[in-house]
Design a protein around this motif. Sequence first.
Motif, PDB file in Angstrom:
ATOM      1  N   LYS A 306      -3.251   9.847 -10.373  1.00 18.45           N
ATOM      2  CA  LYS A 306      -1.860   9.692 -10.789  1.00 18.45           C
ATOM      3  C   LYS A 306      -1.494   8.229 -10.964  1.00 18.45           C
ATOM      4  O   LYS A 306      -2.058   7.348 -10.295  1.00 18.45           O
ATOM      5  N   VAL A 307      -0.528   7.987 -11.835  1.00 18.20           N
ATOM      6  CA  VAL A 307       0.018   6.646 -12.003  1.00 18.20           C
ATOM      7  C   VAL A 307       1.099   6.452 -10.937  1.00 18.20           C
ATOM      8  O   VAL A 307       2.059   7.201 -10.880  1.00 18.20           O
ATOM      9  N   PRO A 308       0.953   5.464 -10.069  1.00 21.62           N
ATOM     10  CA  PRO A 308       1.951   5.267  -9.011  1.00 21.62           C
ATOM     11  C   PRO A 308       3.287   4.801  -9.588  1.00 21.62           C
ATOM     12  O   PRO A 308       3.323   3.911 -10.436  1.00 21.62           O
ATOM     13  N   PRO A 309       4.391   5.393  -9.138  1.00 17.50           N
ATOM     14  CA  PRO A 309       5.703   4.945  -9.620  1.00 17.50           C
ATOM     15  C   PRO A 309       6.121   3.665  -8.910  1.00 17.50           C
ATOM     16  O   PRO A 309       5.618   3.336  -7.835  1.00 17.50           O
ATOM     17  N   LEU A 310       7.049   2.929  -9.518  1.00 15.79           N
ATOM     18  CA  LEU A 310       7.621   1.768  -8.848  1.00 15.79           C
ATOM     19  C   LEU A 310       8.501   2.247  -7.700  1.00 15.79           C
ATOM     20  O   LEU A 310       9.454   2.994  -7.912  1.00 15.79           O
ATOM     21  N   THR A 311       8.175   1.848  -6.499  1.00 19.88           N
ATOM     22  CA  THR A 311       8.920   2.238  -5.312  1.00 19.88           C
ATOM     23  C   THR A 311       9.823   1.090  -4.873  1.00 19.88           C
ATOM     24  O   THR A 311       9.379  -0.046  -4.768  1.00 19.88           O
ATOM     25  N   ASP A 312      11.092   1.399  -4.632  1.00 23.68           N
ATOM     26  CA  ASP A 312      12.054   0.388  -4.208  1.00 23.68           C
ATOM     27  C   ASP A 312      11.928   0.165  -2.706  1.00 23.68           C
ATOM     28  O   ASP A 312      12.147   1.082  -1.906  1.00 23.68           O
ATOM     29  N   LEU A 313      11.588  -1.053  -2.318  1.00 23.06           N
ATOM     30  CA  LEU A 313      11.422  -1.389  -0.910  1.00 23.06           C
ATOM     31  C   LEU A 313      12.643  -2.112  -0.342  1.00 23.06           C
ATOM     32  O   LEU A 313      12.620  -2.552   0.804  1.00 23.06           O
ATOM     33  N   GLY A 314      13.692  -2.230  -1.156  1.00 23.98           N
ATOM     34  CA  GLY A 314      14.899  -2.914  -0.712  1.00 23.98           C
ATOM     35  C   GLY A 314      14.942  -4.364  -1.143  1.00 23.98           C
ATOM     36  O   GLY A 314      13.913  -4.997  -1.355  1.00 23.98           O
ATOM     37  N   ASN A 315      16.150  -4.887  -1.307  1.00 22.12           N
ATOM     38  CA  ASN A 315      16.358  -6.286  -1.710  1.00 22.12           C
ATOM     39  C   ASN A 315      15.679  -6.628  -3.034  1.00 22.12           C
ATOM     40  O   ASN A 315      15.211  -7.748  -3.224  1.00 22.12           O
ATOM     41  N   GLY A 316      15.633  -5.631  -3.918  1.00 21.51           N
ATOM     42  CA  GLY A 316      15.064  -5.879  -5.237  1.00 21.51           C
ATOM     43  C   GLY A 316      13.548  -5.924  -5.270  1.00 21.51           C
ATOM     44  O   GLY A 316      12.961  -6.293  -6.291  1.00 21.51           O
ATOM     45  N   HIS A 317      12.898  -5.562  -4.172  1.00 23.67           N
ATOM     46  CA  HIS A 317      11.433  -5.569  -4.102  1.00 23.67           C
ATOM     47  C   HIS A 317      10.917  -4.196  -4.521  1.00 23.67           C
ATOM     48  O   HIS A 317      11.232  -3.185  -3.889  1.00 23.67           O
ATOM     49  N   GLN A 318      10.125  -4.165  -5.574  1.00 28.14           N
ATOM     50  CA  GLN A 318       9.551  -2.914  -6.073  1.00 28.14           C
ATOM     51  C   GLN A 318       8.038  -3.060  -6.193  1.00 28.14           C
ATOM     52  O   GLN A 318       7.528  -4.101  -6.616  1.00 28.14           O
ATOM     53  N   THR A 319       7.335  -1.991  -5.822  1.00 31.93           N
ATOM     54  CA  THR A 319       5.870  -1.986  -5.865  1.00 31.93           C
ATOM     55  C   THR A 319       5.371  -0.651  -6.398  1.00 31.93           C
ATOM     56  O   THR A 319       5.878   0.402  -6.005  1.00 31.93           O
ATOM     57  N   ALA A 320       4.367  -0.697  -7.264  1.00 33.31           N
ATOM     58  CA  ALA A 320       3.746   0.521  -7.777  1.00 33.31           C
ATOM     59  C   ALA A 320       2.420   0.724  -7.061  1.00 33.31           C
ATOM     60  O   ALA A 320       1.363   0.306  -7.537  1.00 33.31           O
ATOM     61  N   CYS A 321       2.482   1.342  -5.879  1.00 31.38           N
ATOM     62  CA  CYS A 321       1.272   1.536  -5.082  1.00 31.38           C
ATOM     63  C   CYS A 321       1.471   2.720  -4.146  1.00 31.38           C
ATOM     64  O   CYS A 321       2.483   2.792  -3.436  1.00 31.38           O
ATOM     65  N   PHE A 322       0.498   3.632  -4.124  1.00 33.84           N
ATOM     66  CA  PHE A 322       0.601   4.797  -3.255  1.00 33.84           C
ATOM     67  C   PHE A 322       0.475   4.429  -1.779  1.00 33.84           C
ATOM     68  O   PHE A 322       0.875   5.201  -0.918  1.00 33.84           O
ATOM     69  N   LEU A 323      -0.072   3.272  -1.491  1.00 31.68           N
ATOM     70  CA  LEU A 323      -0.199   2.857  -0.097  1.00 31.68           C
ATOM     71  C   LEU A 323       1.162   2.580   0.544  1.00 31.68           C
ATOM     72  O   LEU A 323       1.291   2.625   1.768  1.00 31.68           O
ATOM     73  N   VAL A 324       2.160   2.284  -0.293  1.00 29.03           N
ATOM     74  CA  VAL A 324       3.483   1.963   0.246  1.00 29.03           C
ATOM     75  C   VAL A 324       4.551   2.949  -0.205  1.00 29.03           C
ATOM     76  O   VAL A 324       5.730   2.736   0.015  1.00 29.03           O
ATOM     77  N   SER A 325       4.146   4.036  -0.836  1.00 30.38           N
ATOM     78  CA  SER A 325       5.120   5.022  -1.301  1.00 30.38           C
ATOM     79  C   SER A 325       4.760   6.405  -0.773  1.00 30.38           C
ATOM     80  O   SER A 325       3.608   6.703  -0.484  1.00 30.38           O
ATOM     81  N   GLU A 326       5.742   7.233  -0.657  1.00 35.20           N
ATOM     82  CA  GLU A 326       5.532   8.638  -0.283  1.00 35.20           C
ATOM     83  C   GLU A 326       5.274   9.410  -1.557  1.00 35.20           C
ATOM     84  O   GLU A 326       6.036   9.329  -2.521  1.00 35.20           O
ATOM     85  N   VAL A 327       4.213  10.160  -1.595  1.00 40.35           N
ATOM     86  CA  VAL A 327       3.837  10.859  -2.819  1.00 40.35           C
ATOM     87  C   VAL A 327       3.284  12.243  -2.486  1.00 40.35           C
ATOM     88  O   VAL A 327       2.578  12.431  -1.514  1.00 40.35           O
ATOM     89  N   ASP A 328       3.640  13.181  -3.369  1.00 43.36           N
ATOM     90  CA  ASP A 328       3.048  14.504  -3.294  1.00 43.36           C
ATOM     91  C   ASP A 328       1.788  14.479  -4.138  1.00 43.36           C
ATOM     92  O   ASP A 328       1.844  14.483  -5.357  1.00 43.36           O
ATOM     93  N   ASN A 329       0.641  14.393  -3.479  1.00 46.00           N
ATOM     94  CA  ASN A 329      -0.597  14.244  -4.237  1.00 46.00           C
ATOM     95  C   ASN A 329      -1.374  15.564  -4.310  1.00 46.00           C
ATOM     96  O   ASN A 329      -2.569  15.582  -4.434  1.00 46.00           O
ATOM     97  N   SER A 330      -0.629  16.652  -4.263  1.00 41.03           N
ATOM     98  CA  SER A 330      -1.305  17.950  -4.295  1.00 41.03           C
ATOM     99  C   SER A 330      -1.823  18.288  -5.692  1.00 41.03           C
ATOM    100  O   SER A 330      -2.773  19.041  -5.829  1.00 41.03           O
ATOM    101  N   GLU A 331      -1.146  17.738  -6.741  1.00 39.72           N
ATOM    102  CA  GLU A 331      -1.570  18.037  -8.101  1.00 39.72           C
ATOM    103  C   GLU A 331      -1.875  16.753  -8.864  1.00 39.72           C
ATOM    104  O   GLU A 331      -1.031  15.854  -8.920  1.00 39.72           O
ATOM    105  N   PRO A 332      -3.029  16.661  -9.431  1.00 39.58           N
ATOM    106  CA  PRO A 332      -3.318  15.487 -10.252  1.00 39.58           C
ATOM    107  C   PRO A 332      -2.377  15.425 -11.447  1.00 39.58           C
ATOM    108  O   PRO A 332      -2.016  16.460 -12.009  1.00 39.58           O
ATOM    109  N   GLY A 333      -1.968  14.178 -11.813  1.00 38.07           N
ATOM    110  CA  GLY A 333      -1.063  14.004 -12.952  1.00 38.07           C
ATOM    111  C   GLY A 333      -1.826  13.496 -14.155  1.00 38.07           C
ATOM    112  O   GLY A 333      -2.948  13.111 -14.084  1.00 38.07           O
TER     113      GLY A 333
END
Length: 333
Positions: A306-333
């Motif tokens: 899957k392509v990781p979405p941009l996750t808002d970490l607060g204060n304008g900090h956004q990251t596209a990484c599954f290591l720092v985001s909650e994701v339902d990875n049950s189905e490949p995208g």
Amino acid sequence: MSFLAEAKDLRAYYITRSYGVERTVKAIDDISIQIKEGEILSIAGESGCGKSTLLKVLLGAIDPPLRIVGGTMQYRFGEDYYDVLSMSVDDLKKKRWSQISYIPQGSMHVLNPVRKIGNTFHDFIVTHRDLDKQETGKMARNYLGRLGLSAEVMNVYPHQLSGGMRQRVTIALATVLSPKLVLADEPTTALDVLVQRGVVQLLKEVQQREGSTLVLVSHDMGVHANLADRIAILYAGKLVEIAKTERIFNSPTHPYTQYLIESLPRLDDKSDRTSIPGRPPTLENPPKGCRFHPRCPHALEVCGQKVPPLTDLGNGHQTACFLVSEVDNSEPG
């Protein structure tokens, strides 16, 4: 703080056809970013990640083989909104230099080698102001003086100036009409360290004096550290992290950004720097899922699916990484 330019779901590809074979290079692939009024936004990343292409789209310089295949790109000047992708060539020309200006990678891309600097200033100014040559000369000399540059450069040819002075003149030329948005593509390339410092200081002084917005592309993380309010990290045509400069340098969250920061030399630190394993992917056939996952030592199974979405970490900090985001990875995208 309102935005001055905004891209949404932007996709800009280089599409060529040769001998019946079509090639598509996905230089900018589904990027959304807001550029705030009055800020300095830096764009960082390895060669070929899409930095300069993003700058071209911001400028509206969309010439074949570059094509926009999706998304929107919009300016906001005062209360007026402009769709860059639907503006006519004539409308774009009216906005360039007066509202949007461009500082290229090499000063000789702007300065005519067979015309004196004063004539080049005249050519730029009369495109948007109804002034005679005497008036444009006075305007240019006054502006050069405000920037701490000698008016004597008006009477010389580009080749008679040093590389650093040519770049300073190019910055003055790009900002003499007080544009709202200034785009700078590697403005310190091929300059020595001391000259780079002077150019960086001039860019900052111009931005603060004019209250303009500056978007800067550079390979040099030191330039970003000294200039930027925010830094956007691009990798293989994707925006992978964006945050305030201090957060990027002190608390990077995307593995790619962490490698960039860890590779920087530090005073009194003689230990080996960690380089990024592998090499960037081809943008003609990028990997599925997160484009960094083939090089990432922390990659999860979902990263290749899957392509990781941009996750808002607060204060304008956004990251596209599954290591720092909650994701339902049950189905490949």
